[in-house]
Scaffold this motif. Structure first.
Motif, PDB file in Angstrom:
ATOM      1  N   MET A   1      14.772  94.005 -13.228  1.00 30.23           N
ATOM      2  CA  MET A   1      14.426  93.471 -14.416  1.00 30.23           C
ATOM      3  C   MET A   1      13.481  92.042 -14.393  1.00 30.23           C
ATOM      4  SD  MET A   1      17.548  93.366 -13.601  1.00 30.23           S
ATOM      5  CE  MET A   1      19.271  92.703 -14.316  1.00 30.23           C
ATOM      6  N   PHE A   2      13.539  91.665 -13.232  1.00 34.01           N
ATOM      7  CA  PHE A   2      12.588  90.499 -12.874  1.00 34.01           C
ATOM      8  C   PHE A   2      11.343  90.854 -11.997  1.00 34.01           C
ATOM      9  CE2 PHE A   2      17.044  88.625 -13.275  1.00 34.01           C
ATOM     10  CZ  PHE A   2      16.950  88.658 -14.772  1.00 34.01           C
ATOM     11  N   ASP A   3      10.712  89.708 -11.738  1.00 25.62           N
ATOM     12  CA  ASP A   3       9.318  89.868 -11.115  1.00 25.62           C
ATOM     13  C   ASP A   3       9.439  89.276  -9.710  1.00 25.62           C
ATOM     14  OD1 ASP A   3       9.332  87.364 -11.694  1.00 25.62           O
ATOM     15  OD2 ASP A   3       7.448  87.440 -12.857  1.00 25.62           O
ATOM     16  N   ARG A   4      10.389  89.291  -8.987  1.00 27.72           N
ATOM     17  CA  ARG A   4      10.432  88.467  -7.642  1.00 27.72           C
ATOM     18  C   ARG A   4      10.647  89.656  -6.646  1.00 27.72           C
ATOM     19  NH1 ARG A   4      13.504  82.802  -7.843  1.00 27.72           N
ATOM     20  NH2 ARG A   4      12.231  82.710  -5.932  1.00 27.72           N
ATOM     21  N   THR A   5      10.524  90.734  -6.819  1.00 26.26           N
ATOM     22  CA  THR A   5      10.940  91.888  -5.663  1.00 26.26           C
ATOM     23  C   THR A   5      10.115  91.817  -4.503  1.00 26.26           C
ATOM     24  OG1 THR A   5       9.807  93.458  -6.941  1.00 26.26           O
ATOM     25  CG2 THR A   5      11.846  93.560  -7.181  1.00 26.26           C
ATOM     26  N   ARG A   6       8.800  91.531  -4.913  1.00 27.80           N
ATOM     27  CA  ARG A   6       7.825  91.399  -3.858  1.00 27.80           C
ATOM     28  C   ARG A   6       7.985  90.131  -2.770  1.00 27.80           C
ATOM     29  NH1 ARG A   6       2.526  92.326  -1.296  1.00 27.80           N
ATOM     30  NH2 ARG A   6       2.955  90.924   0.581  1.00 27.80           N
ATOM     31  N   GLU A   7       8.750  89.101  -3.560  1.00 31.87           N
ATOM     32  CA  GLU A   7       9.150  87.891  -2.920  1.00 31.87           C
ATOM     33  C   GLU A   7      10.346  88.255  -1.878  1.00 31.87           C
ATOM     34  OE1 GLU A   7       9.955  83.219  -4.010  1.00 31.87           O
ATOM     35  OE2 GLU A   7       9.753  84.859  -5.498  1.00 31.87           O
ATOM     36  N   ILE A   8      11.239  89.027  -2.598  1.00 31.63           N
ATOM     37  CA  ILE A   8      12.297  89.127  -1.745  1.00 31.63           C
ATOM     38  C   ILE A   8      11.947  90.302  -0.589  1.00 31.63           C
ATOM     39  CG2 ILE A   8      14.720  90.109  -2.154  1.00 31.63           C
ATOM     40  CD1 ILE A   8      14.036  87.548  -3.403  1.00 31.63           C
ATOM     41  N   ALA A   9      11.215  91.247  -0.807  1.00 33.60           N
ATOM     42  CA  ALA A   9      10.563  92.026   0.277  1.00 33.60           C
ATOM     43  C   ALA A   9      10.174  91.109   1.457  1.00 33.60           C
ATOM     44  CB  ALA A   9       9.766  92.919  -0.075  1.00 33.60           C
ATOM     45  N   ASP A  10       9.308  90.156   1.216  1.00 35.16           N
ATOM     46  CA  ASP A  10       8.933  89.239   2.344  1.00 35.16           C
ATOM     47  C   ASP A  10      10.033  88.670   2.664  1.00 35.16           C
ATOM     48  OD1 ASP A  10       6.027  89.554   1.758  1.00 35.16           O
ATOM     49  OD2 ASP A  10       6.032  88.292   0.229  1.00 35.16           O
ATOM     50  N   LEU A  11      11.110  88.263   2.211  1.00 37.38           N
ATOM     51  CA  LEU A  11      12.044  87.615   2.784  1.00 37.38           C
ATOM     52  C   LEU A  11      12.837  88.576   3.755  1.00 37.38           C
ATOM     53  CD1 LEU A  11      13.573  84.636   2.295  1.00 37.38           C
ATOM     54  CD2 LEU A  11      14.963  85.894   0.728  1.00 37.38           C
ATOM     55  N   VAL A  12      13.049  89.779   3.252  1.00 40.79           N
ATOM     56  CA  VAL A  12      13.535  90.727   4.250  1.00 40.79           C
ATOM     57  C   VAL A  12      12.783  90.952   5.751  1.00 40.79           C
ATOM     58  CG1 VAL A  12      13.915  93.297   4.499  1.00 40.79           C
ATOM     59  CG2 VAL A  12      14.591  92.323   2.405  1.00 40.79           C
ATOM     60  N   VAL A  13      11.392  91.040   5.370  1.00 39.25           N
ATOM     61  CA  VAL A  13      10.648  90.845   6.734  1.00 39.25           C
ATOM     62  C   VAL A  13      10.892  89.735   7.539  1.00 39.25           C
ATOM     63  CG1 VAL A  13       8.416  91.151   7.623  1.00 39.25           C
ATOM     64  CG2 VAL A  13       8.931  92.517   5.499  1.00 39.25           C
ATOM     65  N   ALA A  14      11.121  88.495   6.934  1.00 41.62           N
ATOM     66  CA  ALA A  14      11.041  87.540   7.645  1.00 41.62           C
ATOM     67  C   ALA A  14      12.514  87.286   8.323  1.00 41.62           C
ATOM     68  CB  ALA A  14      11.007  86.174   6.670  1.00 41.62           C
ATOM     69  N   TYR A  15      13.515  87.887   7.786  1.00 33.78           N
ATOM     70  CA  TYR A  15      14.814  87.969   8.584  1.00 33.78           C
ATOM     71  C   TYR A  15      15.297  89.140   9.284  1.00 33.78           C
ATOM     72  CZ  TYR A  15      15.334  83.099   6.671  1.00 33.78           C
ATOM     73  OH  TYR A  15      15.124  81.934   6.316  1.00 33.78           O
ATOM     74  N   ARG A  16      14.369  90.031   9.313  1.00 36.57           N
ATOM     75  CA  ARG A  16      14.880  91.615   9.723  1.00 36.57           C
ATOM     76  C   ARG A  16      15.244  91.353  11.242  1.00 36.57           C
ATOM     77  NH1 ARG A  16       9.244  94.682  10.374  1.00 36.57           N
ATOM     78  NH2 ARG A  16      11.072  96.640  11.132  1.00 36.57           N
TER      79      ARG A  16
ATOM     80  N   HIS B   1       8.026  98.477  -8.878  1.00 34.53           N
ATOM     81  CA  HIS B   1       7.879  97.367  -8.063  1.00 34.53           C
ATOM     82  C   HIS B   1       7.477  97.934  -6.699  1.00 34.53           C
ATOM     83  CE1 HIS B   1      10.788  95.324 -10.326  1.00 34.53           C
ATOM     84  NE2 HIS B   1      11.243  96.281 -10.560  1.00 34.53           N
ATOM     85  N   LEU B   2       6.338  98.679  -6.798  1.00 33.22           N
ATOM     86  CA  LEU B   2       5.504  99.344  -5.548  1.00 33.22           C
ATOM     87  C   LEU B   2       5.178  98.290  -4.891  1.00 33.22           C
ATOM     88  CD1 LEU B   2       3.718 102.392  -7.288  1.00 33.22           C
ATOM     89  CD2 LEU B   2       5.375 102.453  -5.373  1.00 33.22           C
ATOM     90  N   ALA B   3       4.757  97.290  -5.108  1.00 28.34           N
ATOM     91  CA  ALA B   3       4.128  96.316  -4.171  1.00 28.34           C
ATOM     92  C   ALA B   3       5.072  96.011  -3.215  1.00 28.34           C
ATOM     93  CB  ALA B   3       3.715  95.262  -4.873  1.00 28.34           C
ATOM     94  N   ALA B   4       6.464  95.968  -3.453  1.00 26.23           N
ATOM     95  CA  ALA B   4       7.444  95.430  -2.483  1.00 26.23           C
ATOM     96  C   ALA B   4       7.568  96.751  -1.516  1.00 26.23           C
ATOM     97  CB  ALA B   4       8.821  95.292  -3.421  1.00 26.23           C
ATOM     98  N   PHE B   5       7.796  97.942  -2.065  1.00 26.92           N
ATOM     99  CA  PHE B   5       8.052  99.113  -1.289  1.00 26.92           C
ATOM    100  C   PHE B   5       6.755  99.435  -0.239  1.00 26.92           C
ATOM    101  CE2 PHE B   5      10.599 100.201  -5.188  1.00 26.92           C
ATOM    102  CZ  PHE B   5      11.914  99.644  -4.583  1.00 26.92           C
ATOM    103  N   GLU B   6       5.749  99.088  -0.699  1.00 27.64           N
ATOM    104  CA  GLU B   6       4.495  99.239   0.132  1.00 27.64           C
ATOM    105  C   GLU B   6       4.230  98.219   1.149  1.00 27.64           C
ATOM    106  OE1 GLU B   6       1.122  99.030  -2.724  1.00 27.64           O
ATOM    107  OE2 GLU B   6       1.424 101.146  -3.361  1.00 27.64           O
ATOM    108  N   LEU B   7       4.830  97.315   0.913  1.00 22.75           N
ATOM    109  CA  LEU B   7       4.908  96.023   2.074  1.00 22.75           C
ATOM    110  C   LEU B   7       6.150  96.713   3.077  1.00 22.75           C
ATOM    111  CD1 LEU B   7       4.601  93.294   3.430  1.00 22.75           C
ATOM    112  CD2 LEU B   7       6.592  92.516   1.962  1.00 22.75           C
TER     113      LEU B   7
END
Length: 359
Positions: free
Chosen positions: A155-170, A191-197
């Protein structure tokens, strides 16, 4: 011939794997009380037993939104380094005591920055706490491996930012991604931008779907967003008009045929109104139809449950056998977001030997 009943002590010793369990939903009541006192947060009850009872009663509303609202008090004590370290370590130790050998814990870093921690500091602190718990569990002879799923709040707009975090700490303990929060009205495709990343970076992800909303949510999660697993997925039965006959619709067939794991949480589903009873919970029918169902706790404090309790309920109320429990445990490890060879070793060296004495 009726299969012999499996007693609770035996169930507790059986190796377990849990894929769907929220860190902020699994704190010890006594820890919440102590940490709330330290940070000056007012709780609805200050006795640990009374607080546990309040959580369980509040969660039994039959409404997902009210269920989620109970997290106000756990999140309030998870805003500092000290609070995160303690709750993460205890999380692992509680799993180990319950016979869990593999777990994926999920949480939303964006909900833990109210006191000044950065997103990176939240992730690094939780990983430190989990590592401490795993070391203590191994030293006690009850090893458990815990991977982390980072959640973006739908319900917020930070999912792409959190996806970046997942990549950084994978490569530092984070094994995947999820979106969480109120499902109805907040479709996965937002939240397609997050899933596409994540797809571009070859990072696996699961999506909460088919709990408070039906088939469109599951369809979007799979066919639009590309999820490898589905969180809950109870409403996939809407595409199976006659469970007894086992005639599947196109989406249900897709889920079963492609071995997409359903992260099912029976007690939690009863509390949110997604299921009517343990005996009639879709997990049993879906298991019998060959779906890759997995058994999970969702939120151990909020639902007043453990993996042992979830197993016991299915044994007592749905007639599950030790073979059924082994099946869902193997299903979970097969669908874990860790490398294939590590999954295979866990099944062959830990899970199957652990069930040998009860089969």
């Amino acid at each position: 011939m009726t299969a012999p009943r499996i007693d609770t002590d035996t169930l507790r010793r059986l190796p377990k794997a849990v894929l769907h369990d929220h860190l902020d939903g699994g704190l010890r009541p006594a820890t919440v009380v102590e940490l709330a006192r330290e940070v000056g947060h007012t709780l609805p009850a200050t006795d640990p037993d009374a607080l546990a009872a309040w959580y369980f009663d509040a969660a039994n509303s039959g409404d997902l939104v009210r269920y989620i609202a109970t997290f106000e008090h756990t999140l309030a004590v998870m805003q500092t380094r000290e609070g995160l370290l303690r709750t993460a370590e205890e999380y692992v130790l509680d799993l180990a005591a319950d016979g869990v050998v593999y777990a994926e814990v999920r949480y939303a870093p964006e909900l833990m920055v109210d006191k000044g921690l950065t997103l990176d500091e939240v992730v690094e602190t939780v990983q430190e706490g989990l590592a401490a718990g795993m070391a203590k569990a191994a030293a006690a002879g009850t090893p458990v491996r815990v991977g982390t799923l980072l959640c973006g709040m739908r319900m917020f707009d930070r999912t792409r930012e959190i996806a970046d975090l997942v990549v950084a700490y994978r490569d530092a303990g984070v094994v995947g991604f999820d979106i969480a929060g109120a499902e109805d009205g907040f479709p996965p495709a937002d939240h397609l931008a997050a899933f596409e990343l994540l797809r571009c970076e070859s990072v696996p992800f699961t999506i909460h779907a088919g709990e408070a909303h039906g088939l469109p949510s599951i369809h979007q999660a799979l066919q639009v967003c590309g999820a490898q697993r589905i969180g809950h997925g109870v409403r996939i039965t809407d595409d199976i008009p006659d469970l007894a006959a086992g005639k599947l619709g196109r989406l249900a067939s897709w889920v079963r045929d492609r071995r997409i794991a359903l992260e099912m949480c029976p007690t939690s589903n009863l509390q949110t109104g997604a299921a009517v009873s343990i005996a009639e919970h879709p997990i049993t029918a879906l298991k019998d139809l060959g779906f890759r169902v997995t058994l999970n706790t969702d939120n151990r404090l909020v639902s007043g449950t453990t993996m042992t309790r979830e197993m016991s309920l299915l044994v007592e109320e749905a007639g599950w056998t030790a073979e059924d429990l082994r099946t869902v445990t193997v299903n979970a490890v097969k669908s874990a977001f860790i490398p294939f060879d590590e999954r295979t070793a866990l099944i062959e060296d830990v899970v199957l030997p652990g069930y040998a004495d009860v089969l």
